[in-house]
Design a protein around this motif. Structure first.
Motif, PDB file in Angstrom:
ATOM      1  N   VAL A  63       0.827  -1.215   0.000  1.00 42.90           N
ATOM      2  CA  VAL A  63       0.000   0.000   0.000  1.00 42.90           C
ATOM      3  C   VAL A  63       0.858   1.260   0.000  1.00 42.90           C
ATOM      4  N   ALA A  64       1.954   1.242   0.754  1.00 42.06           N
ATOM      5  CA  ALA A  64       2.831   2.410   0.811  1.00 42.06           C
ATOM      6  C   ALA A  64       3.407   2.726  -0.557  1.00 42.06           C
ATOM      7  N   ILE A  97       6.825  10.159  12.675  1.00 39.61           N
ATOM      8  CA  ILE A  97       5.514  10.227  13.333  1.00 39.61           C
ATOM      9  C   ILE A  97       4.634   9.058  12.930  1.00 39.61           C
ATOM     10  N   SER A  98       4.555   8.774  11.618  1.00 39.83           N
ATOM     11  CA  SER A  98       3.662   7.708  11.145  1.00 39.83           C
ATOM     12  C   SER A  98       4.108   6.347  11.662  1.00 39.83           C
ATOM     13  N   THR A  99       5.427   6.121  11.753  1.00 35.77           N
ATOM     14  CA  THR A  99       5.925   4.844  12.246  1.00 35.77           C
ATOM     15  C   THR A  99       5.656   4.687  13.744  1.00 35.77           C
ATOM     16  N   VAL A 124       0.191   4.435   4.476  1.00 37.30           N
ATOM     17  CA  VAL A 124       0.105   5.428   3.394  1.00 37.30           C
ATOM     18  C   VAL A 124       0.990   6.634   3.709  1.00 37.30           C
ATOM     19  N   LEU A 125       0.954   7.088   4.961  1.00 35.90           N
ATOM     20  CA  LEU A 125       1.798   8.220   5.363  1.00 35.90           C
ATOM     21  C   LEU A 125       3.278   7.865   5.234  1.00 35.90           C
ATOM     22  N   ALA A 131       8.405   8.739  -0.625  1.00 34.41           N
ATOM     23  CA  ALA A 131       8.366   9.230  -2.004  1.00 34.41           C
ATOM     24  C   ALA A 131       9.317  10.394  -2.223  1.00 34.41           C
ATOM     25  N   GLY A 132       9.455  11.238  -1.226  1.00 29.98           N
ATOM     26  CA  GLY A 132      10.326  12.397  -1.394  1.00 29.98           C
ATOM     27  C   GLY A 132      11.707  12.230  -0.806  1.00 29.98           C
ATOM     28  N   GLU A 133      11.899  11.193   0.023  1.00 26.80           N
ATOM     29  CA  GLU A 133      13.161  11.023   0.730  1.00 26.80           C
ATOM     30  C   GLU A 133      14.337  10.801  -0.202  1.00 26.80           C
TER      31      GLU A 133
END
Length: 446
Positions: A63-64, A97-99, A124-125, A131-133
Motif C-alpha cells: 500500500v505504501a 511520526i507515522s511509524t 500510506v503516510l 516518495a520524497g526522501e
C-alpha cells in the motif's frame, strides 16, 4: 558560474546527511516489512485463515508503494520550487511520526476491522514520506558532488538505505526471539516506538545542511519553474519512462526482504525466524561496502555497464537464492543470500541514484527522480503480493516467484540500454538534449 566558497566541504556533509537520514528513515520503512511477514498476519488479520491473513498483511506492505507516486507529485513539485533541504526535513519528520503511531495501534482483537484500516492509513503516510526522501537526498548529494565523483557521493543515499534495513533487521532479531505471548502483545511495538529518536536525530542533522549551489544558481538566474511537472513531461518524458522501467529492479529488494522471509519461515520450509533475519542482516552489511565500490567503478567506466550487470545478475542470483531456501539448507541460503543481495543487486542499487539523477536538469531533477522512481517502486512494492499469489495455495512454488522476479528485471535492462551515458557530462550540462554527445559550452542554468 563557479561554486561559491561558502559551500566548501558541503559534498561530504551532504553525503553524510543523506546516509544518516536515509538510514534512519528506511529503518522505519523496513521494520514494517519484517512485521508484515512475521507479526501482522496474527495481530491485525483473521487468524482462522492464515494464508489469507498473510496475503492481506503483505498487501499492506505494498500500500505504501501505491501512495508513493501521489507523494512524488506533491513533494517533487515543491522540491523543485522551494529547494531540496526543506523536503528532506519534512519527509523525515513525517516518517518518524507515522511509524511511531503504528506501534500505538490497537489490535484486531481490541477494535475489530478498524485495526487494519488504521494500519493502512499509517502505511500510506510512510509511503508519502518515502516518495520524497530518496529523490531529495539524491538531488542534494548529486548537486553538491564534484563532477568526476557524482556516482560515489550519490551512492551514500542508497548505502544509507541499506544501513537502515540492516538496523531494522538487527532490532527485529531479539524481538523475534521473545516468547510468543510477549512478541504478539508488546514486543513487536518496540521497534516502531523507537522512531521518535529517528525524527529528532534526523531533524538536527538535516537542518544544518546548506541548500545546493546548483539550485541556488537556478533560482538566482532563470528562477525556479512554476510548474515543474509540465516542463518535465514536455522535455524529459522519455527519461521519466526510463526511470520507471529502471526502478522495477527494486522488486529484487522487496522479494528478498519480505516474500523470501515469509517463505523461508513458513511450515513448508520451517527455517528459524531469527536465523533468516541474520541472512538479511549480513547481506545488508556486505551491501554497505559493495554499494560505494560499484558507484566508484561507475565514475570510471560509466553508469550503464554497472547498472546492467546488477539488473541482469539479479535475475539469475535471485533464482539461486530462492532455490537454496527450498532445499532447507541454511548455510547455502546464507551464502547465496549474501551474493544475490549484498553483492550483485548492489551494482544496480548503488548506481541508480546518479544514473537517474543525471538524466534531468536542475530545474526538474527532484520531480523527475521522484515521479519516475516512485511509479516503478509502486510496482515493486506490490510484487510481494503478486509473489504470494503466484506461489500457489501452499505458498511454496518458489520457481514461479523466481521467474516472476527475473521478468521484472527485463524492463530495467531495456531502460539502461536505451539511456545516454552521463558519467562524464559536466554537472551544469546534465539534462540537456546534447548530454549524450561531446560536452558543449556550459549555459548559465540547466
Amino acid at each position: 558560474m563557479s561554486v561559491p566558497d561558502t559551500h566548501a566541504g558541503q559534498p561530504r556533509k551532504a553525503a553524510m546527511a543523506a546516509w544518516i537520514g536515509s538510514a534512519l528513515e528506511y529503518y522505519d520503512f523496513f521494520i514494517y516489512g519484517s512485521a508484515a511477514a512475521l507479526i501482522f498476519p496474527e495481530v491485525f488479520f483473521d487468524e482462522s485463515d492464515p494464508a489469507t491473513a498473510t496475503l492481506l498483511s503483505l498487501a499492506t506492505f505494498g500500500v505504501a508503494y501505491a501512495a508513493r507516486p501521489v507523494g512524488a507529485l506533491f513533494l517533487g513539485h515543491y522540491g523543485d520550487r522551494v529547494g531540496r533541504k526543506k523536503i528532506m526535513v519534512f519527509t523525515l519528520i513525517l516518517m518518524g511520526i507515522s511509524t511511531f503511531l503504528i506501534g500505538c495501534l490497537p489490535t484486531r482483537d481490541q477494535v475489530g476491522t478498524l485495526a487494519p484500516v488504521l494500519l493502512v492509513l499509517c502505511r500510506v503516510l510512510q509511503g508519502i514520506s518515502a516518495a520524497g526522501e530518496q529523490a531529495s537526498a539524491n538531488s542534494m548529494t548529486l548537486e553538491h558532488a564534484p563532477p568526476h565523483r557524482r556516482g560515489f557521493f550519490t551512492s551514500f543515499t542508497l548505502s544509507g538505505t541499506q544501513g537502515g534495513q540492516l538496523l531494522a533487521t538487527l532490532v527485529f532479531i531479539p524481538i523475534a526471539a521473545l516468547p510468543e505471548g510477549q512478541l504478539m502483545s508488546w514486543g513487536w511495538r518496540v521497534p516502531f516506538w523507537m522512531s521518535v529518536a529517528v525524527a529528532v536525530v534526523g531533524y538536527v542533522i538535516r537542518r544544518k545542511l546548506d541548500e545546493t549551489p546548483a539550485f541556488e544558481q537556478q533560482a538566482a538566474t532563470e528562477g525556479v519553474v512554476r510548474l515543474p511537472l509540465a516542463v518535465l513531461l514536455r522535455e524529459h518524458w522519455a527519461d521519466v519512462l526510463r526511470v520507471i522501467g529502471g526502478a522495477l529492479v527494486a522488486s529484487v529488494s522487496t522479494i528478498f526482504t519480505v516474500w523470501a522471509l515469509s517463505y523461508a519461515t513458513s511450515d513448508s520450509v520451517g527455517m528459524d525466524k531469527s536465523s533468516m533475519l541474520w541472512v538479511g542482516a549480513l547481506a545488508n552489511l556486505v551491501a554497505l561496502g559493495a554499494i560505494p565500490l560499484w558507484a566508484t567503478l561507475s565514475d570510471r567506466i560509466g553508469r550503464r555497464p554497472v547498472f546492467l550487470a546488477g539488473a541482469a545478475g539479479s535475475a539469475v542470483t535471485m533464482f539461486l537464492y530462492l532455490w537454496a531456501i527450498s532445499t532447507g539448507s541454511y548455510p547455502l541460503t546464507l551464502l547465496l543470500g549474501i551474493v544475490a543481495f549484498g553483492v550483485v543487486y548492489s551494482a544496480a542499487n548503488g548506481v541508480w541514484p546518479s544514473f537517474y539523477g543525471e538524466m534531468f536538469s536542475t530545474r526538474v531533477r527532484l520531480s523527475g527522480m521522484a515521479i519516475g522512481t516512485q511509479i516503478g517502486f509502486a510496482v515493486a512494492g506490490f510484487a510481494v503480493t503478486f509473489a504470494a499469489q503466484i506461489a500457489g495455495p501452499d505458498g511454496d512454488d518458489w520457481s514461479a516467484v523466481a521467474l516472476f522476479t527475473a521478468a521484472l528485471c527485463v524492463p530495467p535492462i531495456v531502460a539502461a540500454l536505451s539511456a545516454r551515458e552521463t558519467a562524464k557530462v559536466p554537472t551544469e550540462q546534465l539534462g540537456e538534449r546534447t548530454a549524450g554527445q561531446a560536452p558543449q559550452p556550459a549555459k548559465a542554468a540547466a
